[in-house]
Design a protein around this motif. Structure first.
Motif, PDB file in Angstrom:
ATOM      1  N   TYR A   1      44.607  51.727  44.771  1.00 48.62           N
ATOM      2  CA  TYR A   1      44.276  50.821  43.661  1.00 48.62           C
ATOM      3  C   TYR A   1      42.757  50.842  43.453  1.00 48.62           C
ATOM      4  O   TYR A   1      42.070  49.822  43.481  1.00 48.62           O
ATOM      5  CB  TYR A   1      44.767  49.410  43.939  1.00 48.62           C
TER       6      TYR A   1
ATOM      7  N   THR B   1      39.881  48.268  41.792  1.00 34.87           N
ATOM      8  CA  THR B   1      39.956  46.908  42.332  1.00 34.87           C
ATOM      9  C   THR B   1      39.479  46.896  43.781  1.00 34.87           C
ATOM     10  O   THR B   1      38.684  46.041  44.187  1.00 34.87           O
ATOM     11  CB  THR B   1      41.401  46.378  42.255  1.00 34.87           C
TER      12      THR B   1
ATOM     13  N   GLU C   1      45.937  43.466  37.737  1.00 24.68           N
ATOM     14  CA  GLU C   1      44.710  43.778  38.471  1.00 24.68           C
ATOM     15  C   GLU C   1      44.034  42.504  38.969  1.00 24.68           C
ATOM     16  O   GLU C   1      43.511  42.462  40.080  1.00 24.68           O
ATOM     17  CB  GLU C   1      43.731  44.541  37.565  1.00 24.68           C
TER      18      GLU C   1
ATOM     19  N   ASP D   1      43.202  41.634  42.746  1.00 25.63           N
ATOM     20  CA  ASP D   1      41.838  41.280  43.132  1.00 25.63           C
ATOM     21  C   ASP D   1      41.827  39.978  43.936  1.00 25.63           C
ATOM     22  O   ASP D   1      41.247  39.899  45.021  1.00 25.63           O
ATOM     23  CB  ASP D   1      40.989  41.146  41.863  1.00 25.63           C
TER      24      ASP D   1
ATOM     25  N   ASN E   1      37.954  38.515  32.414  1.00 28.74           N
ATOM     26  CA  ASN E   1      38.000  39.967  32.544  1.00 28.74           C
ATOM     27  C   ASN E   1      37.486  40.585  31.254  1.00 28.74           C
ATOM     28  O   ASN E   1      38.013  40.333  30.177  1.00 28.74           O
ATOM     29  CB  ASN E   1      39.434  40.415  32.828  1.00 28.74           C
TER      30      ASN E   1
END
Length: 457
Positions: A117, A120, A252, A256, A364
């Protein structure tokens, strides 16, 4: 492993069946040896698109298949250059085929440092996949280094310098890293194919017909301008429709916050993590080695998350469930410049109904520059796309194309506020009816707006 040198070819070329390029042709023994290293095989266990498969379920392809694709496009370009535009024919601008092997190795290995991933993970643990790529290539302890070093002493450093963009031949560097390179051409076509979307496709065959070597790098003939335009537009569309998809970003954000909560829980009580999440412990302690990094892949992280579902920490358990069972945070667009106070008010309402804002909300921002011309004043100036006239004159792409000129230098994307989906529940069915109703009054057509005065809390 075979003892390789620059000129050693396989007795019979090896092929890999590929849905994008039909066949990947491996002709050099060193390339096959690199593919068989443990560091390269690890890329089979890392998805190319991270959380995007939660939105586009076909997007399960790996960094392994992408890396093979970048190699194949580079190999084809080398063939075209050597056949039609060699240095023997044009000593000034021609292609020196002695550069082939370093270009092919750099193409194959350009992503070998990616982690699970990737983006992240990098943000949380301050890793850098490009630096780790260089380390894997240049560290004597890796199988990759041992294979490359059999080509010639100092060859690993040559390959690394291509990826660092300080290799002395700009043609080689731009094949692997520029605004239209083998890396981007493969991932656009591959990601479009596996996500089932059409707008990432472009005419690769035509682009390979019009690509030319130049002493300063790579150019394209003006009669191929529309194919290059199509590539730029397809890249723009893929970012807007796939890479910046709000649901993928919502997953995501969960990931996170999940990893951050794991780190918090480890600091409070390391013992359970040392028993069931041992491979992540060096990263929680910020004391990891290259070997620790290479032990990680998507499966390792997912296995940790399965175990964390049983955690006594309710946040860690809930975030693990949300990630594994695909419960993304919802989002609305907003303006960082104008709506900050409204976001604070919405966050206060989220906390009022019982959510930890640090764990369940996020801002974001995702923006991309589809194409840019060279700007020497920028910190990282981009290599612009050059088009070649019949007489050899070079013209920057946006000077010729009104379509690309409209995109050039413009960033596209959005700013989003993420929050729990439960905040959009029917207020009549909740104990927090007034709070839910008030929260929802801040949203109109997927955007944050100021509620009418009578609706304000």
């Amino acid at each position: 492993m075979a003892q390789n040198n620059h000129n050693e070819y396989l007795p019979i070329e090896k092929v890999f069946r590929d849905p994008v390029h039909n066949y990947i042709h491996v002709q050099h023994a060193v390339i096959l040896d690199l593919i068989n290293t443990r560091e390269f095989q690890r890329l089979r266990r890392i998805k190319q698109l991270g959380t995007t498969s939660f939105t586009f379920h076909g997007g399960e392809h790996t960094r392994f298949s992408h890396s093979l694709g970048v190699y194949e496009i580079t190999r084809r370009i080398c063939d075209i250059f050597e056949r039609n535009y060699s240095i023997a024919v044009d000593p000034v601008h021609g292609w020196d085929d002695n550069e082939r092997l370093v270009a092919l190795c750099a193409a194959l290995l350009h992503d070998i440092g990616h982690g699970p991933y990737s983006h992240t993970f990098e943000t949380i643990f301050q890793t850098n996949h490009e630096e780790i790529t260089i380390t894997i290539i240049t560290s004597p302890e890796t199988e990759v280094f041992q294979v490359l070093n059999q080509v010639a002493e100092g060859f690993p450093e040559k390959v690394a310098s291509v990826i660092r963009k300080d290799y002395p031949n700009p043609q080689v560097v731009q094949l692997i890293s520029s605004q239209i390179d083998a890396d981007r051409m493969d991932y656009l076509l591959r990601d479009a194919y596996f996500t089932g979307t059409e707008y990432g496709t472009f005419d690769l065959t035509r682009i390979l017909r019009v690509i030319r070597p130049h002493r300063d790098g790579i150019t394209f003939t003006t009669n191929g301008m529309h194919a290059v335009e199509d590539y730029v537009v397809s890249r723009y569309q893929m970012y807007m429709q796939i890479y910046f998809h709000p649901v993928s970003r919502g997953m995501e954000v969960i990931l996170d916050h999940l990893l951050k909560q794991g780190a918090i829980c480890y600091q409070k009580n390391p013992k359970p993590f040392e028993e069931h999440s041992r491979l992540l412990v060096p990263f929680f302690k910020n004391e990891y080695t290259l070997e620790d990094y290479l032990n990680l892949d998507d499966n390792v992280l997912n296995s940790c998350f399965v175990l964390w579902r049983q955690s006594s920490d309710s946040l860690l358990s809930d975030l693990s469930n949300r990630f594994l069972n695909r419960h993304p945070l919802k989002s609305v667009t907003f303006s960082l410049e104008n709506d900050t106070e409204l976001i604070k008010e919405m966050t206060a309402l989220i906390e009022k109904v019982g959510y930890n804002a640090a764990a369940y909300t996020a801002i974001n921002t995702s923006f991309d520059l589809p194409y840019d011309f060279y700007r020497p004043d920028q910190k990282y100036p981009r290599t612009q796309i050059e088009m070649m006239e019949k007489d050899g004159t070079l013209i920057e792409l946006s000077q010729l194309s009104t379509l690309v000129a409209a995109l050039a230098g413009q960033t596209y994307g959005d700013e989003r506020f993420y929050f729990p989906k439960e905040m959009l529940a029917d207020p009549k069915k909740s104990l927090f009816a007034t709070d839910f109703e008030t929260f929802q009054s801040y949203i109109h057509n997927g955007r944050v707006r100021a509620p009418k005065l009578k609706e304000r809390p």
